[in-house]
Scaffold this active site. Structure first.
Site, mmCIF file in Angstrom:
data_model
loop_
_atom_site.group_PDB
_atom_site.id
_atom_site.type_symbol
_atom_site.label_atom_id
_atom_site.label_comp_id
_atom_site.label_asym_id
_atom_site.label_seq_id
_atom_site.Cartn_x
_atom_site.Cartn_y
_atom_site.Cartn_z
ATOM 1 N N TYR A 188 -36.785 43.677 -2.513
ATOM 2 C CA TYR A 188 -35.189 43.703 -2.491
ATOM 3 C C TYR A 188 -34.906 42.029 -2.258
ATOM 4 C CZ TYR A 188 -30.558 45.160 -1.346
ATOM 5 O OH TYR A 188 -29.163 45.052 -1.183
ATOM 6 N N SER A 231 -26.434 40.051 -1.176
ATOM 7 C CA SER A 231 -26.740 40.736 0.200
ATOM 8 C C SER A 231 -26.683 40.029 1.157
ATOM 9 C CB SER A 231 -27.725 41.860 -0.067
ATOM 10 O OG SER A 231 -28.095 42.241 1.306
HETATM 11 P P1 NAD Z 1 -25.978 52.787 -4.827
HETATM 12 O O1 NAD Z 1 -27.073 53.100 -4.810
HETATM 13 O O2 NAD Z 1 -24.775 53.598 -4.218
HETATM 14 O O3 NAD Z 1 -25.305 52.264 -6.328
HETATM 15 C C1 NAD Z 1 -26.135 51.352 -7.175
HETATM 16 C C2 NAD Z 1 -26.107 51.947 -8.445
HETATM 17 O O4 NAD Z 1 -26.894 51.223 -9.328
HETATM 18 C C3 NAD Z 1 -26.319 53.494 -8.963
HETATM 19 O O5 NAD Z 1 -24.956 53.997 -9.360
HETATM 20 C C4 NAD Z 1 -27.509 53.240 -9.685
HETATM 21 O O6 NAD Z 1 -27.498 54.555 -10.710
HETATM 22 C C5 NAD Z 1 -27.410 52.278 -10.377
HETATM 23 N N1 NAD Z 1 -28.833 51.591 -11.060
HETATM 24 C C6 NAD Z 1 -29.800 51.474 -10.560
HETATM 25 N N2 NAD Z 1 -30.855 51.377 -11.212
HETATM 26 C C7 NAD Z 1 -30.138 51.090 -12.521
HETATM 27 C C8 NAD Z 1 -30.632 50.788 -13.663
HETATM 28 N N3 NAD Z 1 -32.099 50.726 -13.953
HETATM 29 N N4 NAD Z 1 -29.821 50.787 -14.972
HETATM 30 C C9 NAD Z 1 -28.626 50.950 -14.532
HETATM 31 N N5 NAD Z 1 -27.973 51.310 -13.117
HETATM 32 C C10 NAD Z 1 -28.832 51.401 -12.335
HETATM 33 O O7 NAD Z 1 -25.896 51.489 -4.086
HETATM 34 P P2 NAD Z 1 -24.798 50.435 -3.417
HETATM 35 O O8 NAD Z 1 -25.081 50.551 -2.068
HETATM 36 O O9 NAD Z 1 -23.505 50.761 -3.903
HETATM 37 O O10 NAD Z 1 -25.116 49.001 -3.918
HETATM 38 C C11 NAD Z 1 -24.706 48.225 -5.016
HETATM 39 C C12 NAD Z 1 -25.132 46.795 -4.848
HETATM 40 O O11 NAD Z 1 -24.788 46.278 -3.615
HETATM 41 C C13 NAD Z 1 -26.585 46.504 -4.734
HETATM 42 O O12 NAD Z 1 -27.046 45.474 -5.530
HETATM 43 C C14 NAD Z 1 -27.049 46.533 -3.377
HETATM 44 O O13 NAD Z 1 -28.172 45.754 -3.264
HETATM 45 C C15 NAD Z 1 -25.989 45.746 -3.105
HETATM 46 N N6 NAD Z 1 -25.852 45.797 -1.427
HETATM 47 C C16 NAD Z 1 -25.553 47.119 -0.875
HETATM 48 C C17 NAD Z 1 -25.620 47.105 0.438
HETATM 49 C C18 NAD Z 1 -25.349 48.290 1.022
HETATM 50 O O14 NAD Z 1 -25.581 48.233 2.240
HETATM 51 N N7 NAD Z 1 -25.137 49.451 0.519
HETATM 52 C C19 NAD Z 1 -25.418 45.979 1.136
HETATM 53 C C20 NAD Z 1 -25.673 44.640 0.501
HETATM 54 C C21 NAD Z 1 -25.708 44.722 -0.776
#
Ligand code: NAD
Length: 264
Positions: free
Chosen positions: A159, A146
């Site tokens: 985070y 991120s």
């Molecule tokens: P999201 O909440 O849509 O998806 C995250 C997924 O991780 C979910 O399906 C959830 O069930 C799964 N998860 C969480 N805890 C878990 C566990 N203990 N065991 C198994 N699965 C688990 O989030 P997203 O936005 O798609 O994020 C995905 C990645 O991208 C993350 O690492 C997040 O930090 C990173 N990210 C997101 C953004 C954003 O703006 N959305 C920006 C930068 C980075």
């Protein structure tokens, strides 16, 4: 070694890819994108219903030359995480969670869970995947980090700490894997349009008493030159690029997709 100069097409037929957090926004897009390139994708998540929706979506997507297999897994079970990575040619460490709270109010057990899922589990997944990757002299590790792996924001202690740690872990894996055909890189987006961010927007709108659109423009994108959210499919394309034919010399680095945030 030779590098194709004619085509940038990512051909992953015959490759197995493990994608964590695949039931949600970015992970789901990555699973579908890698399957579109021919990979057999192990879609890992603790959300079994979400995995079923992904499987149905994959089945209904025309032209998907690979396939998506559901792999229900709670990453807080670190032994199970390590075992799930055995035999993977590609590992996409993507699962994550967020809690926005000042440090003095941040529950220590949540801090610990965030570090377990977003840093310790990636370590165990890499550990589980490497013997097979080293054995065949080819592997691709892509860590979805991120902009918060590179910059801090207030109230996101766990985070930001986990993502900074993931950036470091990714570089170590790159150094150790270099002589054995394994690359390790981060993809580090700004705010992506996913359920994780939709929840933050709703929370902040309620906390500040302002409409959701203003949370996006005034708060989330305050430091971003490009005033829009990133789409999950854009992140997935970057992940696929790092598994493709023109990036075998790209390792230990971060592909930042932050709309200019870190250009400040
Ligand atoms: P999201 O909440 O849509 O998806 C995250 C997924 O991780 C979910 O399906 C959830 O069930 C799964 N998860 C969480 N805890 C878990 C566990 N203990 N065991 C198994 N699965 C688990 O989030 P997203 O936005 O798609 O994020 C995905 C990645 O991208 C993350 O690492 C997040 O930090 C990173 N990210 C997101 C953004 C954003 O703006 N959305 C920006 C930068 C980075």
């Amino acid at each position: 070694m030779s590098v194709s100069t004619t085509s940038g097409t990512v051909d992953l037929r015959g490759r197995t890819a493990l994608v964590t957090g695949a039931a949600g926004g970015i992970g789901q897009a990555c699973a579908l994108r890698l399957a579109a390139s021919g990979a057999t994708v192990r879609a890992a998540d603790r959300d079994a219903d979400g995995l079923a929706r992904l499987a149905a979506r994959a089945a209904g997507t025309p032209g998907l030359s690979g396939r998506v297999e559901s792999c229900p897994l709670d990453l807080t079970d670190l032994d199970a995480a390590e075992a799930a990575a055995h035999g993977a040619d590609i590992l996409v460490n993507n699962a994550g969670l967020q809690l926005v709270r000042p440090i003095e109010e941040f529950p220590p057990e949540t801090f610990s869970t965030v570090l377990t899922v977003m840093l310790e589990a990636p370590f165990r997944l890499i550990r589980g995947a490497l013997p097979h990757m080293y054995g065949q002299g080819w592997g691709r590790i892509v860590n979805v980090s991120s902009v918060h792996g590179l910059r801090a924001s207030a109230y996101k202690s766990a985070y930001v700490a986990a993502k900074h740690g993931l950036e470091g872990l990714s570089k170590v894996a790159a150094l150790e894997g270099a002589a054995r055909g394994v690359t390790s890189n981060c993809v580090s987006p700004g705010y992506v349009r996913t359920p994780l961010v939709e929840r933050q927007i709703a929370d902040q709108a309620a906390a500040h008493g302002i409409p959701a659109e203003r949370v996006v423009s005034d708060l989330l994108l305050a430091d971003t030159a490009l005033k829009r959210l990133v789409e999950p499919e854009e992140v997935a394309e970057a992940v696929a690029y790092l598994c493709g034919p023109h990036t075998s010399f790209v390792t230990g680095t971060t592909l930042t997709m932050d709309g200019g945030w870190t250009a400040h």
